[in-house]
Structure formats: structure tokens, C-alpha cells
Design a protein around this motif. Structure first.
Motif, PDB file in Angstrom:
ATOM      1  N   CYS A  68       0.808  -1.227   0.000  1.00 29.05           N
ATOM      2  CA  CYS A  68       0.000   0.000   0.000  1.00 29.05           C
ATOM      3  C   CYS A  68       0.836   1.270   0.000  1.00 29.05           C
ATOM      4  N   GLY A  69       2.166   1.144   0.210  1.00 26.08           N
ATOM      5  CA  GLY A  69       3.036   2.308   0.171  1.00 26.08           C
ATOM      6  C   GLY A  69       3.106   3.090   1.463  1.00 26.08           C
ATOM      7  N   SER A  70       2.406   2.638   2.494  1.00 27.75           N
ATOM      8  CA  SER A  70       2.413   3.388   3.757  1.00 27.75           C
ATOM      9  C   SER A  70       3.774   3.292   4.444  1.00 27.75           C
ATOM     10  N   PRO A  71       4.265   4.409   4.992  1.00 27.02           N
ATOM     11  CA  PRO A  71       5.521   4.364   5.739  1.00 27.02           C
ATOM     12  C   PRO A  71       5.341   3.954   7.201  1.00 27.02           C
ATOM     13  N   ALA A  72       4.087   3.795   7.625  1.00 27.63           N
ATOM     14  CA  ALA A  72       3.840   3.475   9.031  1.00 27.63           C
ATOM     15  C   ALA A  72       3.977   1.971   9.247  1.00 27.63           C
ATOM     16  N   TRP A  73       4.615   1.623  10.337  1.00 23.45           N
ATOM     17  CA  TRP A  73       4.801   0.189  10.594  1.00 23.45           C
ATOM     18  C   TRP A  73       4.941  -0.091  12.072  1.00 23.45           C
ATOM     19  N   GLY A  74       4.725  -1.368  12.411  1.00 22.20           N
ATOM     20  CA  GLY A  74       4.972  -1.883  13.740  1.00 22.20           C
ATOM     21  C   GLY A  74       5.735  -3.191  13.590  1.00 22.20           C
ATOM     22  N   THR A  75       5.790  -3.998  14.628  1.00 23.58           N
ATOM     23  CA  THR A  75       6.524  -5.258  14.551  1.00 23.58           C
ATOM     24  C   THR A  75       5.703  -6.397  15.130  1.00 23.58           C
ATOM     25  N   VAL A  76       6.035  -7.591  14.638  1.00 23.46           N
ATOM     26  CA  VAL A  76       5.490  -8.836  15.153  1.00 23.46           C
ATOM     27  C   VAL A  76       6.676  -9.731  15.475  1.00 23.46           C
ATOM     28  N   GLU A  77       6.667 -10.359  16.635  1.00 25.42           N
ATOM     29  CA  GLU A  77       7.752 -11.267  16.966  1.00 25.42           C
ATOM     30  C   GLU A  77       7.468 -12.645  16.389  1.00 25.42           C
ATOM     31  N   ALA A  78       8.400 -13.159  15.595  1.00 28.02           N
ATOM     32  CA  ALA A  78       8.241 -14.478  14.985  1.00 28.02           C
ATOM     33  C   ALA A  78       8.255 -15.549  16.061  1.00 28.02           C
ATOM     34  N   CYS A  79       7.456 -16.584  15.842  1.00 32.42           N
ATOM     35  CA  CYS A  79       7.423 -17.675  16.817  1.00 32.42           C
ATOM     36  C   CYS A  79       8.673 -18.540  16.749  1.00 32.42           C
ATOM     37  N   GLY A  80       9.400 -18.473  15.631  1.00 32.92           N
ATOM     38  CA  GLY A  80      10.660 -19.199  15.516  1.00 32.92           C
ATOM     39  C   GLY A  80      10.580 -20.473  14.715  1.00 32.92           C
ATOM     40  N   SER A  81       9.387 -20.891  14.288  1.00 34.50           N
ATOM     41  CA  SER A  81       9.251 -22.112  13.489  1.00 34.50           C
ATOM     42  C   SER A  81       9.275 -21.769  12.004  1.00 34.50           C
ATOM     43  N   GLY A  82       9.773 -22.721  11.205  1.00 33.08           N
ATOM     44  CA  GLY A  82       9.808 -22.512   9.772  1.00 33.08           C
ATOM     45  C   GLY A  82      10.186 -23.770   9.042  1.00 33.08           C
ATOM     46  N   THR A  83      10.245 -23.675   7.718  1.00 40.07           N
ATOM     47  CA  THR A  83      10.676 -24.784   6.871  1.00 40.07           C
ATOM     48  C   THR A  83      11.631 -24.248   5.825  1.00 40.07           C
ATOM     49  N   VAL A  84      12.489 -25.121   5.326  1.00 42.47           N
ATOM     50  CA  VAL A  84      13.418 -24.732   4.269  1.00 42.47           C
ATOM     51  C   VAL A  84      12.653 -24.693   2.952  1.00 42.47           C
ATOM     52  N   HIS A  85      12.549 -23.507   2.367  1.00 39.15           N
ATOM     53  CA  HIS A  85      11.869 -23.331   1.086  1.00 39.15           C
ATOM     54  C   HIS A  85      12.798 -23.639  -0.082  1.00 39.15           C
ATOM     55  N   SER A  86      14.087 -23.242   0.075  1.00 38.24           N
ATOM     56  CA  SER A  86      15.098 -23.519  -0.944  1.00 38.24           C
ATOM     57  C   SER A  86      16.459 -23.371  -0.286  1.00 38.24           C
ATOM     58  N   TYR A  87      17.468 -23.842  -0.958  1.00 38.65           N
ATOM     59  CA  TYR A  87      18.818 -23.708  -0.394  1.00 38.65           C
ATOM     60  C   TYR A  87      19.842 -23.865  -1.512  1.00 38.65           C
ATOM     61  N   VAL A  88      21.074 -23.474  -1.206  1.00 40.26           N
ATOM     62  CA  VAL A  88      22.212 -23.645  -2.103  1.00 40.26           C
ATOM     63  C   VAL A  88      23.418 -24.020  -1.261  1.00 40.26           C
ATOM     64  N   VAL A  89      24.278 -24.880  -1.774  1.00 41.54           N
ATOM     65  CA  VAL A  89      25.518 -25.238  -1.100  1.00 41.54           C
ATOM     66  C   VAL A  89      26.659 -24.471  -1.760  1.00 41.54           C
ATOM     67  N   VAL A  90      27.355 -23.661  -0.989  1.00 39.76           N
ATOM     68  CA  VAL A  90      28.436 -22.820  -1.506  1.00 39.76           C
ATOM     69  C   VAL A  90      29.750 -23.594  -1.422  1.00 39.76           C
ATOM     70  N   HIS A  91      30.407 -23.781  -2.572  1.00 40.07           N
ATOM     71  CA  HIS A  91      31.722 -24.413  -2.631  1.00 40.07           C
ATOM     72  C   HIS A  91      32.810 -23.399  -3.002  1.00 40.07           C
ATOM     73  N   HIS A  92      32.430 -22.439  -3.820  1.00 39.17           N
ATOM     74  CA  HIS A  92      33.404 -21.485  -4.350  1.00 39.17           C
ATOM     75  C   HIS A  92      32.660 -20.205  -4.706  1.00 39.17           C
ATOM     76  N   PRO A  93      33.309 -19.056  -4.556  1.00 37.18           N
ATOM     77  CA  PRO A  93      34.689 -18.854  -4.091  1.00 37.18           C
ATOM     78  C   PRO A  93      34.765 -18.881  -2.573  1.00 37.18           C
ATOM     79  N   PRO A  94      35.955 -19.210  -2.028  1.00 40.70           N
ATOM     80  CA  PRO A  94      36.117 -19.138  -0.568  1.00 40.70           C
ATOM     81  C   PRO A  94      36.031 -17.696  -0.106  1.00 40.70           C
ATOM     82  N   PHE A  95      35.508 -17.503   1.089  1.00 43.08           N
ATOM     83  CA  PHE A  95      35.331 -16.156   1.623  1.00 43.08           C
ATOM     84  C   PHE A  95      35.834 -16.136   3.052  1.00 43.08           C
ATOM     85  N   PRO A  96      36.567 -15.096   3.461  1.00 43.51           N
ATOM     86  CA  PRO A  96      37.091 -15.047   4.835  1.00 43.51           C
ATOM     87  C   PRO A  96      35.982 -15.259   5.860  1.00 43.51           C
ATOM     88  N   ALA A  97      36.318 -16.019   6.904  1.00 41.61           N
ATOM     89  CA  ALA A  97      35.427 -16.332   8.032  1.00 41.61           C
ATOM     90  C   ALA A  97      34.434 -17.439   7.725  1.00 41.61           C
TER      91      ALA A  97
END
Length: 313
Positions: free
Chosen positions: A220-249
Motif C-alpha cells: 500500500c506504500g504506507s511508511p507506518a509500521w509496527g513489529t510482530v515477533e516471529a514464533c521461531g518455526s519454519g521450513t526450508v523453502h530452498s537452499y544452495v551449497v556454496v563451494h566457491h569462491p572461498p570467503f574469509p570467516a
């Protein structure tokens, strides 16, 4: 029978050198002179007028400088005692040397033209000491400097003759994990993370939930907002396995997943509790917070047991 490598026996041998002369009636290689005084003052940045002109005196701290034999180290007045002491320590493995401190006492000023003589005595040899450089013995010598036969000053000099400690390679340090960009639009989200809360934005005009955080509602374009605390449950919708390039940390391979929260929004995060090749679309996950370094925590998702294809802990 003395063992030249046992610390107690070495110290007994070294104690025999206390009181022995290291130099007797030695002559300084040069008389006190203005050019050396000038070089000293230039090097030290000392502009005291007492060290220039017809009535110049030498800076008192130059006391040892006048007695130094030069690069050759040769001196006809040097006794064998010092060389024997060093040979004993070298033979016992104490092969390195470092100057530790000196004390000087000034009795009378030295003036250009003074010819100096000095006597040096091995004053003390300490018991074996352990230092960060290595274990060894502190050797103190005392030099009495005379000008025209008159005592001008004393110089007490202390060195450490030691066996270098093995050099330990520095422990490898893991690069710090990259920090997120925190700005006025998403700062409340990271404040929630610090309190172990996963906050989702909610448009107060139309009620739409949104993630990631944005300054305005995409519906709707409104700038007004609040927050909802997530319950913490979920499911994996998609994923990728990173092999390259290596990244520090990060240590590849690792899985990065798009998690669909129970509230209906999706977020990108890491999956814990299973190896990278155990992540599957549809597995059930639950929120947890991990500390990635001493001051930073991140929300991630732990796989629950009993997911598709046996994926789990």
C-alpha cells in the motif's frame, strides 16, 4: 663433579667470576673532544649551551661512550675473565645476549682534552632466571672511570646472557565474520536480535508482514509500521551449497537456505544441526541465536529431527 649444563652447577661456576677484573687501567681510545660532543648532542637533540664553546663540558651521559673500544673491540687492558665467562655460558647453551639496564654516577664533569682510564670488575652473576626471551643469567659489571687519575664517574652495566626460547608460531586467527549494514531503517531489527527476538515488520495501514525490513509497505506504500515477533518455526523453502569462491570467516562447503517462517515471510540464513549435505527442501527448522564472536550474535535455524529423507540432527 660439576656438570657444565646443570643450572645449579653452572651457577657455581659463574659465581667464581664475581670480583674478577674484566679490564685493568684501560685507556679510552680518544681524549674527550668537541667533535664527539657535537655529534652526540645532534643525535640526542640536546642544545644545552654548556656543551659548546671554550668552556664546554661533555654531557654526563657520554661517560660510557668515551670508553667504548670501537667495532674491533680490541683492548690491551682487557683481561681473559670476561671471555672465559662468555665461553662458559656459550658452552652451556646460553648463546644470546641483550643489554638490560645501566646505572651511572657522575663525580666530576669531563672537559675536552681529558684523557680517561678505567677499570672494570665483574660484580655479580645472578642465579638462573626465566624471562620472556629465554632462561639465562644476569651479569653486572662495574666500571670506574678516571680523568687524570681522579675519579670522574662509575658505570654499572647489566646484561642477560640467555638461551633463546623456542619461537612459537602465532596461533592462526580466524577472520571476523562480516558485519551487516545497520541503518535507521533496520536498526530495530538488530536491537531485537540482541534481545533474542526475531522481529518482522508489519504495515499498520494494511497489516501486511514484510521481510527484509524496508522503509515503506510494498503493497500500500504506507511508511507506518509496527513489529510482530516471529514464533521461531519454519521450513526450508530452498537452499544452495556454496563451494566457491572461498570467503574469509567461512569454511566451504556450507549451506545457505531460504527459510519460510510460520508467519509467511521468508528470510535467508544458515542451517545448523545437520551437515551441509543434509539440508533438504521442506525440512522443519526452529530459530536459535549463535554468537559468532565476542560481541556479535546472529539468528540462524536449527534443523529438527524427523525431516524429509531422514534429515535431522
Amino acid at each position: 663433579m660439576l656438570d657444565a649444563h646443570h643450572p645449579l652447577d653452572v651457577h657455581r661456576l659463574l659465581k667464581a667470576f664475581e670480583g674478577r677484573p674484566a679490564a685493568v687501567s684501560a685507556s679510552a681510545p680518544d681524549p674527550v673532544n668537541l667533535p664527539m660532543i657535537r655529534h652526540w648532542c645532534e643525535a640526542m637533540g640536546d642544545t644545552n649551551p654548556a656543551y659548546t664553546g671554550d668552556d664546554a663540558i661533555a654531557p654526563p651521559a657520554m661517560l660510557q661512550a668515551w670508553t667504548m673500544p670501537g667495532l674491533s673491540g680490541a683492548s690491551s687492558a682487557r683481561t681473559p675473565a670476561y671471555d672465559e665467562l662468555f665461553a662458559l655460558l656459550d658452552g652451556a647453551g646460553y648463546t644470546a645476549v641483550v643489554a638490560t639496564d645501566c646505572e651511572q654516577e657522575y663525580v666530576r664533569p669531563l672537559r675536552p682534552g681529558d684523557r680517561l682510564t678505567f677499570d672494570t670488575v665483574i660484580e655479580t652473576v645472578s642465579p638462573r632466571k626465566t624471562t620472556r626471551l629465554g632462561a639465562g643469567y644476569f651479569i653486572t659489571t662495574t666500571m670506574r672511570v678516571r680523568a687524570g687519575g681522579e675519579l670522574a664517574g662509575t658505570h654499572r652495566f647489566r646484561i642477560l646472557k640467555y638461551a633463546p626460547a623456542p619461537v612459537q608460531p602465532p596461533a592462526p586467527t580466524r577472520p571476523a565474520r562480516p558485519r551487516p549494514v545497520i541503518n535507521r531503517d533496520n536498526a530495530p531489527f538488530w536491537e531485537g536480535v540482541a534481545a533474542h527476538k526475531l522481529l518482522i515488520q508489519r504495515c499498520t495501514a494494511c497489516g501486511t508482514l514484510r521481510f527484509p525490513w524496508l522503509p515503506g509497505c510494498g503493497r500500500c506504500g504506507s511508511p507506518a509500521w509496527g513489529t510482530v515477533e516471529a514464533c521461531g518455526s519454519g521450513t526450508v523453502h530452498s537452499y544452495v551449497v556454496v563451494h566457491h569462491p572461498p570467503f574469509p570467516a567461512f569454511d566451504p562447503p556450507y549451506a545457505v537456505a531460504l527459510v519460510e517462517l510460520a508467519e509467511g515471510v521468508r528470510m535467508i540464513s544458515n542451517i545448523t544441526g545437520v551437515p551441509y549435505d543434509g539440508v533438504r527442501i521442506g525440512i522443519s527448522v526452529e530459530l536459535e541465536f549463535i554468537r559468532v564472536d565476542g560481541e556479535w550474535e546472529l539468528p540462524v535455524f536449527r534443523a529438527r529431527s524427523g525431516g524429509p529423507e531422514g534429515a535431522g540432527e
